[in-house]
Design a protein around this motif. Structure first.
Motif: not given
Length: 283
Positions: A89, A92-93, A103, A166, A170
């Motif tokens: 989360w 991605e956010r 990552d 993920q 996405h």
């Protein structure tokens, strides 16, 4: 007289060969790499007879190793499911400095040799290690305990949940969350009723992959567990011990027991995943 002209259907050309050839290659590949090796486990263990097989399966040492292996693997996968969802989360956010570095570090357990991970974790969490000495005054011992095994399994299996969740996050349309907020839903209600149902199949898949990876781990656990029979001995180590003692039938019998239990648990997880996916589609 009515003449009906039938449309001409052109055969669609496929990039890869037809179904028959590709299906045959698939079955051959699965047979050579999965079915035959798995079948040999049961063939070798069948020489014992049902009575001897049951005596091995019900022996205290085998039962203790199964409890350690399955218990720690399940606990590690459960922890990874929670924190893996949280990390996916965040990645991605949100945008923040060092995001790409973090990552990239997530995939490090895939490339790092498990023996190196085991030695590093054992040194770190030993009673005289950097982190172990902090827990020692509290009466918490990590290395050479089931807790240490769980820590090692969390380390080597945590990327699976993140990498399966993920892509779903996405592709998730944030406008759905905005619409829910406009309709008066709180953040918790949006997360519980909209986001979680969408992520649940991927989250279960990540849990299953993490559980399977932790269950079969050997290299990192053998260093941090201490390998004490009836306490911290894992089933893969017990199998190797029997093979080193030239007890091939006993080793394959323990492997068959572990394989049967693993298959049953993964089947239940996949059925739950199928149910969660269909339940979400019906809404």
């Amino acid at each position: 007289m009515n003449l009906s002209i039938k449309p001409i259907k052109l055969k669609q050309q496929s990039v890869i060969p037809g179904f028959g050839l590709t299906m045959g290659i698939t079955i051959l590949y699965i047979t050579l790499l999965i079915l035959i090796p798995v079948a040999m486990v049961f063939v070798n263990s069948s020489t014992l007879g049902l009575k001897s097989f049951w005596e091995i399966a019900a022996s205290p040492r085998v039962l203790a190793s199964l409890r350690v292996s399955f218990g720690t693997a399940f606990l590690a996968a459960s922890i990874n499911a929670v924190f893996g969802l949280l990390m996916a989360w965040v990645l991605e956010r949100y945008s923040f400095p060092g995001k790409k570095l973090i990552d990239g570090l997530i995939d490090l357990p895939f490339a790092l040799p498990t023996a190196v991970a085991g030695i590093s974790l054992t040194t770190l969490y030993a009673p005289n290690g950097w982190l172990g000495r902090l827990f020692e005054p509290l009466g918490i011992k990590i290395s050479y305990t089931p807790l240490g095994i769980t820590v090692a399994l969390i380390f080597i299996s945590f990327p699976f949940v993140i990498r399966t969740v993920q892509p779903v996050l996405h592709s998730f349309d944030t406008e759905v969350e905005e619409a829910a907020a406009c309709l008066g839903a709180s953040r918790f209600q949006t997360f519980r009723k909209i986001i979680i149902p969408e992520l649940l199949p991927a989250l279960i898949t990540g849990f299953a992959l993490s559980f399977a990876r932790a269950l079969g781990e050997y290299g990192s656990v053998v260093f941090i567990s201490g390998n004490m029979p009836m306490k911290t001995e894992i089933t893969p180590l017990l199998i190797r011990t029997k093979l080193e003692q030239y007890d091939y039938s006993g080793g394959t019998a323990v492997a068959a027991i572990m394989l049967i239990i693993s298959f049953a648990m993964l089947l239940v997880i996949n059925l739950f995943q199928w149910w969660a996916g269909n339940r979400h589609k019906m809404r």
